[in-house]
Design a protein around this motif. Structure first.
Motif, PDB file in Angstrom:
ATOM      1  N   ILE A 141       0.824  -1.215   0.000  1.00 46.54           N
ATOM      2  CA  ILE A 141       0.000   0.000   0.000  1.00 46.54           C
ATOM      3  C   ILE A 141       0.857   1.264   0.000  1.00 46.54           C
ATOM      4  CG2 ILE A 141      -1.866  -1.199   1.186  1.00 46.54           C
ATOM      5  CD1 ILE A 141      -1.148   0.529   3.688  1.00 46.54           C
ATOM      6  N   ALA A 142       2.177   1.079  -0.106  1.00 47.87           N
ATOM      7  CA  ALA A 142       3.064   2.246  -0.109  1.00 47.87           C
ATOM      8  C   ALA A 142       2.853   3.063  -1.382  1.00 47.87           C
ATOM      9  CB  ALA A 142       4.517   1.801  -0.013  1.00 47.87           C
ATOM     10  N   ASP A 143       3.071   4.384  -1.267  1.00 50.82           N
ATOM     11  CA  ASP A 143       2.984   5.233  -2.458  1.00 50.82           C
ATOM     12  C   ASP A 143       4.158   4.968  -3.384  1.00 50.82           C
ATOM     13  OD1 ASP A 143       0.665   7.066  -1.782  1.00 50.82           O
ATOM     14  OD2 ASP A 143       1.909   7.188   0.016  1.00 50.82           O
ATOM     15  N   GLU A 144       5.271   4.579  -2.792  1.00 47.38           N
ATOM     16  CA  GLU A 144       6.413   4.199  -3.629  1.00 47.38           C
ATOM     17  C   GLU A 144       7.109   3.008  -2.995  1.00 47.38           C
ATOM     18  OE1 GLU A 144       8.962   7.399  -4.718  1.00 47.38           O
ATOM     19  OE2 GLU A 144      10.339   6.118  -5.847  1.00 47.38           O
ATOM     20  N   TRP A 145       7.454   2.042  -3.839  1.00 49.53           N
ATOM     21  CA  TRP A 145       8.147   0.842  -3.378  1.00 49.53           C
ATOM     22  C   TRP A 145       9.554   0.847  -3.945  1.00 49.53           C
ATOM     23  CZ3 TRP A 145       9.222  -3.692  -6.627  1.00 49.53           C
ATOM     24  CH2 TRP A 145       9.782  -4.772  -5.909  1.00 49.53           C
ATOM     25  N   ILE A 146      10.533   0.728  -3.062  1.00 45.96           N
ATOM     26  CA  ILE A 146      11.926   0.642  -3.496  1.00 45.96           C
ATOM     27  C   ILE A 146      12.378  -0.791  -3.281  1.00 45.96           C
ATOM     28  CG2 ILE A 146      14.243   1.579  -3.201  1.00 45.96           C
ATOM     29  CD1 ILE A 146      12.762   4.006  -3.549  1.00 45.96           C
TER      30      ILE A 146
END
Ligand code: MGD
Ligand code: MGD
Ligand code: SF4
Ligand code: SF4
Ligand code: SF4
Ligand code: SF4
Ligand code: SF4
Ligand code: MO
Lengths: 243, 315, 928
Positions: free
Chosen positions: C197-202
């Motif tokens: 659910i993260a806005d950005e996944w690294i």
């Protein structure tokens, strides 16, 4: 007879709104549902071979995990699935006994286990797999929208919501009247573009799902940073700071 | 869909019973039945025995058989309920027909009237059975225009076959007629079934995992993890699948055992008549029932339900 | 709730003595009414057939699971006998380790009174890297001692978290961020759970977070986007560091006669006490001291190191698997949020210099990290690097940033040091066994450097092993290295299975006999468990515990506190059911044993037992005058908070208050706790700390330098020759990055993939396979692999594969997915079980198809020059679970996992397994 109540204008339609953007797939709603209901209205929710080779049981809510898209921008989406309390519920019209019915007053779809003969036709008729036969009891079970909570005078006002909603740690589940356009849930649906599952089935689900939000596209254009002054570390030598 | 033997047996055998009842009524009206004193009662007996055997078997599919009677209550909305009501209703004209046959004679107006009534109700029962499946939108192999005619034709086919088998012990004329009716119904039924198989092989479900989850806008959807690692009721009941190859084999069995062989036997039996007919025509009827049993098993086994989409199983 | 260590508050509703419903307590500070899947399944724990029913004495070879049921009197007699002997001869030959203990302040105290230095709980294989790095740097840590400011954060950067101990609070917090539209970035090789659910996944490569973070620091330094005022005020950025290579004090702080660190004052152009209010410290530029020595400010050294090209995003992108542009963008976003979107609260407060501030400045960037960082051998330094990043952004305990949970912060370096030197017969230790060394002289080593502890914690192997090293216990005890132990006393740790690196070895060593004497190498094993775990089968004496519905517990501030940044809290559990089995609360048993052994503190002068039972101890025990297990409702009338005389009615007061106590700090004390006069005074009054002095955050860690100096040949306590290089390398006072140690030691090409595990949200380690509801969710586990990687290897969904590491191989079922780093495979943790354990049918999927990754992890690094080095962080001894490297090959043969150790026979007395479970509190069914 199991005639489906003709939806009146302003008809009360109680249901759930599930936010796929915040659901972390923790299964709390599913297990808490089982916990409340196994000693509640549709209980027991029988389990078979609980400690053996093929553990399985009756669940009124099950949480799937999907991946959509491919590669780096694929999305992992957790997806709880329970009865959608459809406005045109095929599960009700096929029922030969009247055990399946949709309540006129709030639109909740229920099974009267006293007269259900376990013919399973409703389970066949439900496109969403929201009905499960209790093979021990021989009757059909499904989500009751926790009628024994939401109207329970013994519970404090604040607790009169479905168990799955009360327990969801990520506030991904919302309960309310989707018949009232001004209700919190209706506004959520409007603002977030809530959608129906398999609209093509013509069941007109009351429950709505909120889509995962679009991610702002990560800019990959390499920025040229301000080159470090030749002074290097000493660039801060004259910086006046105070303790 | 899981081919529950009780249900498969029910639709096949009862179908034959109602079909036979149908022909008895129609042919009696046209005075094309053997006029033997006992033919009527015996034939009705056979038809109702078949129907009853099926009905009894079907209750074994219920979680609470002892409550089966409750299924009659919703005839205004539920095809399953209507089927029950029609089935029970059929017993009255059937018994009446047999009684009238004995009392006022095979082709007396009263007998004809009761026969025709039985024919209508028997036919209606088969319509109800077909409609139960026809109405299930989540199962595309059932929710289509082929189901009703197929059920009717195959009931007529198996019914006529059984009728000819019974008639064979009375008079050759009517026997020949029944046999040829069976043959024609059989050929029509086979054609219809073939068209149906084409249809389900070519077509595909209106629903996809994308529409089931509403996640299509994000790209192709795959299930990563099921809610529970072991199989559950939904997948056992709705997730039953058979391999295409296996299905192909069974279709050929259906065709040969259920149509080709019987139609030939019917022809031979009707042509030769006499003792030979009395051996071959019942054999033909049995062949039909066996073949249609396989056909009905396939009707379930090849049906896919939309719930399986949630489990990442494409249609 | 006791289904995990989050310790949410629950209300248990009973119907005719059976549990109707377990409800989250809406008023409870931890969970505010929500329950996770595990908590919701508590009923099935209570009626589980795996519950032990009676004390057990081994009646067959160890490990076979053959036991004789005995009475408690006999059990306690045997235990007291064994322990008594040991204590009379040499107390340290008792190793008492307590796993996932929630009463550690009590069990630790028991060990101290017994007199053995060999005590620890699970922290060593858990997350000591986070705890130690945090406590030595910020005086608080991610690991349960801090939390993001969920209400105000605008940007959350999360490293390596799947569930964490704050299971529910994190979920609730993420929901709040979502509602406010704050940005949530998850750095994690796997995109599930929170990352989903993260806005950005690294999707970073495991073990490279340090590089990533240092590159962020590089970019911020380059762009001069730093909170220098914060650094000058609240950190040791300006402290002068002696630059005299070779000198015994090289790299230590320049201090005045009173030992106060000095900084260079711009106004007076001279060094002065760095804590002087209003001074104008220089943070870069060389300083020449009166005695002619050179010195540099901490920030100068820091900037020099991280501005170096080798920390540039472009230089690390490849190794991290993160594009340089992304790293630079994240750095930019962090700076924009911290500086351009700063928050100011109209909340006056007073700092430790007595200066009144009209407002509170907030840097709304929060960070959180857990085992994805800590379970690597470079985790300590990586975690320190994250803390540096927070400090450079001025984002420590400010509005919108990461915050201390009271009773933290604590002074830096944390005290007290570990105890254990000169343990002798029948004597208690002078202090608690676990502690925090400030330098080499605090280590627990003999003159010649031999470790004093059996697990070698606080030795040169792992000087800052603040939580002990449970993962080396069995191997060392078996090898008699550094010495034999006589009794191994374990409590709720499944050391023969999922908490063992290499369970096969653990089981072998537990059952291995001395060739000469035929005696077991580890002579005696006492174990307390509540369920029929794998470890139970490997004990000689089993002390069956109650379930959490059947006993008193204290969730104490002396232990791992609950509570929040807005105020401290503690709680109790009260028994709601009477055991239907012959079991006893382990804490009661310890008190009974303490009395039987006449341990100081457990018996009065008259020889009578000091405490009736644990409940009595909770109320009446005083660690220091006025300070006991519970901080709430103290004093004769229950009106005192924190410090106060024992209150005989304290438990009633807790029960009346919903079984918890929480103290609400006034808003003035909500932030800047490290320099907030009002807060620190309050903390002192409540007995949380002894000093009200500002807690200066440590960019540069002097204690580390002290160990390095020792390695360079200075000071009285020095490492043995073969350890010098290692200590010099890893004890860098500023954060460093090095490849995970296992990877440096192996042929990488042969093991191209990283293998890690994740916590399943609906399972707690091994202990929920006996739970009828939870096990339906995870009866078996798969090996997850990136789809493209799988296709390149010619593997398909559902294939059975071998996962092969340097130390072994395990067979698993493959599942291909998109959202995982291409060089990483992973699985859910602790799903695989040994056949026969947990009273599951021997053919249960857990034993046949599920697999345990631990089978291919080794407790030791590949032997370098004979030295046997733990597979752990060289600074803290944290078990390096996630350093694992593997290759994956298609497996032929049966579709079953391997290895499959022989089935255990369930211990005597277990209740039978139902085939149909109709649980309904209203109708007595066959659930007994
Ligand atoms: N591969 C891999 N291995 C890991 C990890 C990983 O991420 N990957 N994680 C590591 C970490 S961080 C940890 S903390 C460990 C945890 O591993 P452990 O702490 O060893 O194992 P647990 O499964 O937590 O349970 C320990 C025992 O406690 C018992 N127990 C449960 N309730 C009670 C009770 O009320 N009383 C008593 N007396 N006993 C009880 C259970 O039955 C179980 O046998 O695992 C470690 N192992
Ligand atoms: N439901 C549930 N909750 C639990 C537990 C449980 O067993 N079940 N256990 C409790 C215990 S004892 C502990 S210690 C905590 C642990 O809580 P977590 O820290 O959440 O423990 P893990 O599941 O090990 O999570 C490690 C995460 O880091 C990722 N990871 C692995 N390597 C790296 C890396 O190199 N870099 C980065 N950035 N990420 C990496 C993994 O993909 C995983 O998502 O959870 C506690 N809470
Ligand atoms: S409880 Fe909430 S977050 Fe967890 S799975 Fe259910 S909906 Fe998702
Ligand atoms: S979801 Fe299924 S069960 Fe629920 S109302 Fe709709 S059709 Fe009926
Ligand atoms: S199973 Fe029960 S509820 Fe469902 S259709 Fe049959 S009788 Fe109705
Ligand atoms: S509303 Fe009640 S019954 Fe329905 S899923 Fe939620 S908890 Fe279960
Ligand atoms: S997080 Fe879940 S299991 Fe852990 S304490 Fe809270 S409710 Fe219980
Ligand atoms: Mo842990």
């Amino acid at each position: 007879m199991t005639r489906i109540p003709q939806p009146q204008p302003g008809q009360k339609k109680l249901g759930l709104v599930i936010d796929l953007d915040t659901c972390v797939g923790c299964h709390a709603c599913a297990v808490n549902c089982k916990e409340w209901n196994t000693s509640g209205h549709p209980g027991p929710l029988t389990d078979f071979d609980p400690y053996q080779r093929k553990p399985q049981g009756v669940w009124l809510n099950r949480v799937h995990t999907y991946e959509a898209g491919t590669g780096q921008d694929s999305r992992t989406v957790h997806f709880p699935r329970s009865c959608l309390h459809c406005e045109e519920p095929p599960c009700v019209s096929v029922c030969p006994t009247g055990a399946s019915y949709k309540r006129a007053e709030d639109g909740i779809v229920l099974v009267n286990e006293e007269i259900c003969i376990g013919c399973q036709l409703c389970a066949w008729a439900c496109p969403y797999g929201a009905r499960e036969l209790d093979e021990d009891q021989g009757v059909m079970k499904k989500c009751t929208l926790c009628i024994d909570r939401i109207y329970n005078e013994n519970l404090p006002e604040s607790a009169r919501v479905p168990a799955c909603v009360a327990t969801c740690p990520a506030s991904a589940r919302h309960f309310g009247d989707l018949g009232d356009p001004d209700s919190a849930v209706s506004r959520l649906v409007a603002d977030r573009g809530g959608f129906d599952l398999m609209p093509e089935m013509g069941t007109k689900p009351v429950n709505k799902y909120l889509p995962p939000r679009r991610r702002q596209p990560a800019s990959t254009a390499a920025e040229t940073e301000a080159p470090v002054p030749a002074s290097g570390v000493l660039r801060w030598i004259d910086r006046v700071l105070s303790r | 869909m899981k081919p529950a033997l009780s249900v498969v047996f029910f639709t096949t055998v009862s179908g034959a019973g109602w079909g036979m009842l149908f022909w008895l009524g129609v042919l009696d009206a046209a005075s094309f039945l053997p006029d033997g004193r006992w033919f009527g009662p015996v034939a009705v007996g056979v038809a109702m025995a078949l129907a009853s055997a099926g009905l009894l078997a079907s209750t074994r599919h219920l979680g609470r058989p002892e409550r089966a009677w409750r299924a009659l209550s919703q005839w205004r909305s539920s095809w399953l309920s209507r089927e029950g009501v029609a089935a029970l209703a059929a017993y009255l004209p059937a018994i009446g027909f047999a009684a009238a046959w004995l009392q006022v004679g095979p082709f007396a107006p009263l007998t004809r009237a009761l026969g025709l009534l039985g024919a209508v109700v028997g036919c209606a029962t088969v319509v109800c059975t077909a409609m139960i499946y026809r109405c299930l939108t989540p199962v595309r192999q059932w929710h289509n225009g082929f189901v009703l005619p197929t059920y009717l034709l195959l009931a007529a086919y198996s019914g006529a076959a059984c009728l000819s088998a019974s008639a064979a012990f009375w008079q050759p004329g009517p026997t020949r007629l029944a046999a040829s009716l069976a043959a024609f119904a059989g050929i029509a039924g086979a054609a219809c079934k073939r068209a149906y198989w084409r249809f389900i092989d070519r077509g595909h479900a209106a629903s996809t995992i994308e529409s089931a989850t509403g996640l299509g806008t994000l790209g192709a959807v795959r299930m990563l993890e099921a809610p529970h690692t072991e199989e559950n009721y939904l997948m056992r009941e709705m997730g039953f699948r058979i391999a295409r190859k296996h299905a192909g084999k069974l279709r050929r069995v259906t065709f040969l055992l259920g149509f080709a062989a019987p139609v030939m036997l019917l022809a031979i039996g009707a042509a030769l008549g006499g003792i030979v007919g009395q051996v071959i025509l019942p054999l033909a009827a049995l062949c039909v029932l066996a073949g249609l049993y396989v056909e009905r098993w396939l009707f379930f086994a090849q049906a896919t339900h939309t719930v399986t989409l949630y489990y990442g199983r494409p249609d | 709730c006791y289904m995990c260590a989050c310790r949410c508050g629950v209300r248990v509703h009973l119907k005719d003595g059976r549990i109707r419903y377990i409800e989250g307590n809406p008023d409870h500070p931890v969970n505010h009414g929500v329950l996770c899947a595990k908590g919701s399944a508590g009923i099935m724990n209570q009626y589980s057939p795996a519950r032990l029913t009676k004390p057990l004495l081994r009646a067959g070879p160890r490990g076979a699971g053959m036991f004789r049921e005995i009475e408690w009197e006999e059990a306690l007699g045997i235990a007291a006998g064994w322990l008594g002997e040991v204590r009379a001869r040499d107390p340290k030959r008792l190793a008492f380790f307590t796993g996932r203990d929630q009463s550690q302040s009590f069990t630790g105290w028991w060990a101290k009174q017994f007199g053995t230095p060999n005590f620890a709980a699970h922290g060593g294989f858990c997350s000591v890297n986070m705890a130690a790095a945090g406590l030595y740097t910020l005086g608080g840590s991610f690991w349960e001692f801090g939390e993001p400011d969920w209400e105000r954060t605008k940007y959350l950067l999360m490293f390596g978290v799947a569930e964490d101990h704050d299971s529910n609070p994190i979920k609730m917090g993420l929901a709040k961020l979502k509602q406010r539209g704050a940005k949530f970035v998850s750095v994690n090789p796997v995109k599930t759970g929170y990352s989903a659910i993260a806005d950005e996944w690294i999707g970073i490569r495991p073990g490279t977070d340090g590089l990533f973070v240092m590159a962020l620091i590089h970019a911020l330094l380059e762009a001069d986007r730093l909170d220098l005022d914060f650094l000058a005020r609240y950190t040791n950025a300006s402290w002068l560091v002696i630059q005299e290579p070779g000198a015994p004090d090289h790299g230590l702080f320049v201090r005045d006669a009173e030992g106060r660190p000095l900084a260079w004052d711009r106004a007076r152009d001279a060094p002065m006490d760095a804590s002087t209010a209003g001074m104008q410290p220089r943070i870069v530029g060389e300083a020449r001291l009166a005695d002619g020595r050179r010195a540099l400010p901490v920030f100068h050294l820091l900037a020099e190191r991280f501005m170096d090209g080798r920390h540039a995003p472009e230089a690390v992108a490849e190794r991290c698997g993160v594009p340089a542009a992304t790293i630079r963008r994240i750095a930019r976003e962090l700076a924009e949020t911290a500086f351009d979107q700063a928050i100011t609260l109209d909340q006056p407060w007073t700092d430790t210099h007595g200066r009144r501030h009209a407002t509170m400045l907030g840097r709304p960037v929060a960070m959180h990290a857990m085992r994805g960082v800590s379970a690597h051998s470079n985790g300590f330094h990586t975690c320190r690097a994250i803390h540096l990043l927070q400090m450079l952004l001025g984002a420590v305990d400010t509005p919108g940033s990461w915050r201390y949970k009271s009773p933290y912060p604590r002074p830096i370096p944390p005290g007290p040091p570990p105890c254990g030197k000169g343990a002798k017969q029948l004597a208690m230790l002078s202090g608690m066994a676990l502690g925090n060394p400030r330098g080499p002289e605090d280590l627990l080593v003999e003159k010649d450097g031999t470790p004093i502890r059996i697990d070698k914690a606080f030795s040169w192997d792992a000087p800052l092993a603040a939580h002990g090293m449970m993962h080396t216990l069995i191997a060392n005890a078996h090898a008699g290295d550094p010495y034999e132990i006589e009794v191994l006393f374990l409590y709720m740790a499944n050391m023969a299975w999922n908490s063992a690196m290499n369970p096969g070895e653990a089981a072998r060593m537990l059952t291995d006999r001395d060739a000469a004497t035929g005696e077991y190498r580890i002579p005696r094993v006492i174990y307390s468990d509540a369920f029929a775990s794998e470890m139970v089968a490997h004990a000689d004496l089993v002390l069956p515990d109650t379930t959490y519905f059947e006993r008193w517990d204290a969730i104490s501030l002396l232990d791992r506190p609950i509570g929040s940044a807005e105020g401290p809290a503690d709680a109790i559990r009260q028994p709601v059911l009477i055991p239907d089995r012959d079991v006893r609360p382990f804490q009661d048993v310890l008190i009974e044993l303490g009395a039987r052994l006449r341990l100081p503190g457990f018996v009065n002068e008259d020889g009578g037992a000091t405490y009736r039972d644990y409940a009595d101890y909770i109320v009446n025990h005083q660690r220091r005058p006025g300070i006991g297990p519970l901080a709430g409702f103290r004093g004769p009338a229950g009106e005192e908070a924190g410090v106060g005389a024992p209150n005989p009615r304290q438990l009633d007061a807790y029960i009346a208050n919903g079984c918890f106590w929480s103290y609400h700090l006034p808003p003035e004390q909500h932030y800047y706790k490290h320099a907030n006069a009002a807060y620190l005074d309050q903390a002192k009054r409540m007995g949380f700390t002894d000093s009200t002095a500002q807690i200066v955050l440590q960019l540069y860690s002097e204690p580390l330098q002290k160990f390095r100096l020792a390695a360079e040949g200075h000071g009285p306590v020095q490492p043995p020759e073969q350890m010098r290089a290692r200590i010099r390398r890893y004890f860098d006072p500023l954060p460093i990055w090095y490849p995970p140690m296992e990877q440096e030691a192996i042929e990488q090409a042969a093991y191209p993939l990283h293998a890690i595990t994740q916590r399943p949200p609906a399972m707690y380690h091994s202990w929920h396979s006996q739970n009828a509801w939870l096990r339906q969710i995870h009866s078996r586990n798969h090996l997850f692999m990136n789809r493209r990687t799988g296709m390149a290897l010619g593997l398909a969904d559902g294939d059975w594969v071998w996962v092969i590491s340097r130390s072994g191989r395990v067979k698993a079922r493959l599942k291909l997915m998109e959202g995982v780093n291409p060089d990483t495979v992973w699985t859910w943790n602790a799903i695989g079980k040994r056949a026969g354990a947990w009273s599951l049918a021997p053919d249960a999927p857990e034993a046949r198809q599920g697999f345990l990754l631990n089978h291919v992890i080794s407790e030791f690094l590949p032997g370098r020059d004979g030295a046997r080095q733990a597979n752990a962080d060289p600074v803290t001894g944290q078990a390096a679970w996630y350093d694992l490297r593997v290759r994956v090959e298609r497996a032929a043969g049966a579709e079953q996992t391997e290895p499959r150790p022989p089935a255990l026979r369930g211990p005597a007395g277990l209740r039978g397994r139902l085939r149909v479970l109709r649980y309904d509190a209203r109708t007595p069914s066959e659930v007994r």
